[in-house]
Design a protein around this motif. Structure first.
Motif, PDB file in Angstrom:
ATOM      1  N   ARG A 111      53.583  31.984  48.182  1.00 31.40           N
ATOM      2  CA  ARG A 111      52.442  31.550  47.366  1.00 31.40           C
ATOM      3  C   ARG A 111      52.055  30.108  47.700  1.00 31.40           C
ATOM      4  NH1 ARG A 111      54.729  31.862  42.653  1.00 31.40           N
ATOM      5  NH2 ARG A 111      54.714  34.127  42.701  1.00 31.40           N
TER       6      ARG A 111
ATOM      7  N   LYS B 127      48.667  28.601  49.458  1.00 30.39           N
ATOM      8  CA  LYS B 127      47.926  27.530  48.775  1.00 30.39           C
ATOM      9  C   LYS B 127      47.614  26.405  49.765  1.00 30.39           C
ATOM     10  CE  LYS B 127      50.090  25.110  45.518  1.00 30.39           C
ATOM     11  NZ  LYS B 127      50.708  24.782  44.208  1.00 30.39           N
TER      12      LYS B 127
ATOM     13  N   TRP C 143      38.053  27.468  48.315  1.00 31.88           N
ATOM     14  CA  TRP C 143      38.215  26.778  47.039  1.00 31.88           C
ATOM     15  C   TRP C 143      38.903  27.635  45.988  1.00 31.88           C
ATOM     16  CZ3 TRP C 143      37.518  22.464  49.085  1.00 31.88           C
ATOM     17  CH2 TRP C 143      36.461  22.192  49.952  1.00 31.88           C
ATOM     18  N   ALA C 144      38.806  28.936  46.096  1.00 33.60           N
ATOM     19  CA  ALA C 144      39.455  29.790  45.107  1.00 33.60           C
ATOM     20  C   ALA C 144      40.813  30.294  45.571  1.00 33.60           C
ATOM     21  CB  ALA C 144      38.553  30.989  44.762  1.00 33.60           C
TER      22      ALA C 144
ATOM     23  N   GLN D 294      51.091  28.649  37.655  1.00 29.98           N
ATOM     24  CA  GLN D 294      49.659  28.951  37.699  1.00 29.98           C
ATOM     25  C   GLN D 294      49.168  29.446  36.340  1.00 29.98           C
ATOM     26  OE1 GLN D 294      51.790  29.937  40.076  1.00 29.98           O
ATOM     27  NE2 GLN D 294      51.059  28.661  41.753  1.00 29.98           N
TER      28      GLN D 294
ATOM     29  N   ARG E 250      48.911  26.557  33.877  1.00 28.15           N
ATOM     30  CA  ARG E 250      47.702  25.729  34.052  1.00 28.15           C
ATOM     31  C   ARG E 250      46.472  26.453  33.501  1.00 28.15           C
ATOM     32  NH1 ARG E 250      48.645  24.454  39.861  1.00 28.15           N
ATOM     33  NH2 ARG E 250      50.262  22.873  39.873  1.00 28.15           N
TER      34      ARG E 250
ATOM     35  N   ALA F  88      43.848  39.207  41.611  1.00 36.47           N
ATOM     36  CA  ALA F  88      44.567  38.307  42.517  1.00 36.47           C
ATOM     37  C   ALA F  88      44.946  37.019  41.788  1.00 36.47           C
ATOM     38  CB  ALA F  88      43.692  37.985  43.719  1.00 36.47           C
ATOM     39  N   MET F  89      44.113  36.632  40.811  1.00 29.97           N
ATOM     40  CA  MET F  89      44.405  35.425  40.035  1.00 29.97           C
ATOM     41  C   MET F  89      45.328  35.791  38.884  1.00 29.97           C
ATOM     42  SD  MET F  89      40.851  33.380  39.930  1.00 29.97           S
ATOM     43  CE  MET F  89      40.006  32.924  41.435  1.00 29.97           C
TER      44      MET F  89
ATOM     45  N   ASP G  37      43.484  33.393  34.108  1.00 30.46           N
ATOM     46  CA  ASP G  37      42.325  33.004  34.913  1.00 30.46           C
ATOM     47  C   ASP G  37      41.241  34.085  34.850  1.00 30.46           C
ATOM     48  OD1 ASP G  37      43.603  30.980  37.691  1.00 30.46           O
ATOM     49  OD2 ASP G  37      42.646  30.447  35.796  1.00 30.46           O
TER      50      ASP G  37
ATOM     51  N   ASN H 276      41.623  29.222  40.691  1.00 30.46           N
ATOM     52  CA  ASN H 276      42.234  29.300  42.020  1.00 30.46           C
ATOM     53  C   ASN H 276      43.445  30.224  41.993  1.00 30.46           C
ATOM     54  OD1 ASN H 276      44.268  28.316  44.112  1.00 30.46           O
ATOM     55  ND2 ASN H 276      42.415  27.256  44.751  1.00 30.46           N
ATOM     56  N   VAL H 277      43.587  31.028  43.026  1.00 30.72           N
ATOM     57  CA  VAL H 277      44.685  31.988  43.088  1.00 30.72           C
ATOM     58  C   VAL H 277      46.028  31.291  43.128  1.00 30.72           C
ATOM     59  CG1 VAL H 277      45.745  33.767  44.493  1.00 30.72           C
ATOM     60  CG2 VAL H 277      43.295  33.723  44.255  1.00 30.72           C
ATOM     61  N   GLY H 278      46.168  30.323  44.027  1.00 31.50           N
ATOM     62  CA  GLY H 278      47.477  29.712  44.227  1.00 31.50           C
ATOM     63  C   GLY H 278      47.783  28.584  43.261  1.00 31.50           C
ATOM     64  N   ALA H 279      46.751  27.915  42.767  1.00 28.57           N
ATOM     65  CA  ALA H 279      46.979  26.736  41.928  1.00 28.57           C
ATOM     66  C   ALA H 279      46.732  27.011  40.452  1.00 28.57           C
ATOM     67  CB  ALA H 279      46.087  25.589  42.380  1.00 28.57           C
ATOM     68  N   GLY H 280      46.137  28.147  40.123  1.00 26.10           N
ATOM     69  CA  GLY H 280      45.810  28.423  38.722  1.00 26.10           C
ATOM     70  C   GLY H 280      44.509  27.762  38.319  1.00 26.10           C
ATOM     71  N   ASP H 281      44.480  26.457  38.478  1.00 22.38           N
ATOM     72  CA  ASP H 281      43.273  25.726  38.094  1.00 22.38           C
ATOM     73  C   ASP H 281      43.247  24.430  38.888  1.00 22.38           C
ATOM     74  OD1 ASP H 281      42.705  23.563  35.241  1.00 22.38           O
ATOM     75  OD2 ASP H 281      41.337  24.148  36.840  1.00 22.38           O
TER      76      ASP H 281
END
Lengths: 250, 138
Positions: free
Chosen positions: A27, A31, A40-41, A134, A137, A213-214, A218, B9-14
């Motif tokens: 992961r 990232k 960005w996503a 994740q 957050r 995926a999120m 999210d 964001n998938v890897g960071a969450g936000d």
């Protein structure tokens, strides 16, 4: 730097957290690659036992997608069976197919779906794609978007409701389930009418599951933000499930 | 007063973008990213303070990199549709009132739901926003 991960964990705490997560290294690697390539996503994580369905215009979608080379056009040419019609039956709790067999005789078939246990188990399996950091957050972001009692409802029950100021429709947002749309606008109405369940996952999702995926929160934030900011777009970009269909999660 | 954009964001969450007026370099970088996201089809939902002081979320259609401003529509599609229905009602009344063998009087032109191309600008500094990538369905 203008791009900041929200509320980074101290390095020692992150190491401790990731010690228990076998997928943390992959992961984190995805990232880093996403940051360098300016996706960005982020980059969705492929899973071995789950088919990843990616938004077609997303960068490297074809390479990451595990849908394979199957196309409906190929199937209709090669298979001797022709499906003439198909629909969902609430009474039989299954999909009904009308088809022509090899001899040209019209037959029917009921594919029952009495429950969604398989859907739920696949969703459980896809949880390896997400990290606790994740999700944490995302929860922090959601807390800034809703009131305290609403956030408490979400933490304790996994869902909350909000009525659109524009259309007057009421949306029941749920973790890992499609958003249910209720119509309670009639003043003399004592019951709510369920219009449909809206399913939307930014970037990608895992087939035959409710997992995106999120991380789960999210997805909820995406639904809530779109409903508030552009309700028409929310409906346009979502898959609409009839309330009786098992995919609606009702 | 700083503005923020939370990118799902998938890897960071936000991931957060920050528009800080005291740091022009970061503002320029953040503006480039916002412009790129809009170009790629991301939905930028921003919190806009209305004339009556209430806050409402709207989608940004564009972004001005030179002035760090979001461009949003200056009309509400649901309100516009309601107003269209109300405007058509007098038109029907005029046609029914004509007593000359069915020849109707001149009727006002039909107006569309979209009230021209009115837009307004919202400063990115001091504004909260969420960026949502394109949907894969579900």
């Amino acid at each position: 730097m203008p791009v900041q991960p929200g509320d980074e964990l101290p390095p020692d705490k992150r190491v401790l957290l990731e010690q228990f997560d076998n997928f943390a290294e992959l992961r984190n690697g995805l990232k880093r690659v996403a940051a360098v390539q300016e996706h960005w996503a982020g980059i969705p994580m492929p899973m071995q036992d789950a088919e990843l369905i990616i938004e077609p215009k997303y960068p490297n979608a074809e390479a990451l997608s595990t849908r394979g080379n199957y196309t409906p056009e190929q199937q209709s040419v090669e298979s001797p069976i022709k499906i003439r019609n198909a629909w969902w039956s609430d009474r039989l709790r299954g999909d009904i197919y009308i088809y022509e067999d090899e001899a040209g005789k019209v037959q029917h078939l009921v594919a029952p779906k009495p429950h969604m246990l398989k859907h739920s188990m696949l969703t459980l399996g896809c949880s390896y794609a997400w990290g606790i950091e994740q999700e944490s957050r995302a929860l922090n972001l959601l807390a800034t978007l809703v009131q305290h009692h609403t956030f408490k409802q979400y933490l304790l029950t996994g869902m909350f409701m909000e009525t659109s100021k524009r259309s007057g429709l009421t949306y029941l947002f749920r973790k890992l389930r499609p958003t249910v749309v209720l119509d309670v606008r009639a003043k003399d109405s004592t019951t709510a009418r369920i219009l449909c369940a809206l399913c939307l996952h930014p970037i990608a999702y895992y087939a035959d599951s409710w997992a995106g995926a999120m991380c789960p929160t999210d997805d909820v934030i995406a639904h809530l933000s779109l409903m508030r900011g552009d309700e028409h777009m929310f409906w346009k970009r979502s898959n609409q499930h009839l309330p009786g269909r098992p995919e609606a999660g009702l | 007063m700083t503005g923020t954009v939370g990118i799902l964001n998938v890897g960071a969450g936000d991931t957060k973008l920050v528009f800080d007026p005291a740091n022009s370099q970061d503002c320029i970088r953040a503006a480039r990213i916002v412009k790129d996201m809009i170009r790629r089809g991301y939905a930028l939902l921003i919190e806009v303070v209305q004339s009556d002081g209430t806050k409402q979320y709207q989608r940004a259609y564009d972004f001005k990199e030179d002035s760090f401003e979001y461009i949003v529509a200056d009309f509400d599609p649901v309100v516009a549709q309601t107003e269209d229905v109300e405007e058509e009602a007098p038109q029907v009344g005029v046609e029914l009132a004509a007593g000359d063998g069915g020849q109707s009087l001149a009727t006002p032109p039909r107006k569309s739901g979209r009230k021209g191309s009115r837009t307004k600008r919202v400063s990115a500094t001091g504004t909260k926003a969420v960026a949502v990538a394109r949907s894969a369905g579900g």
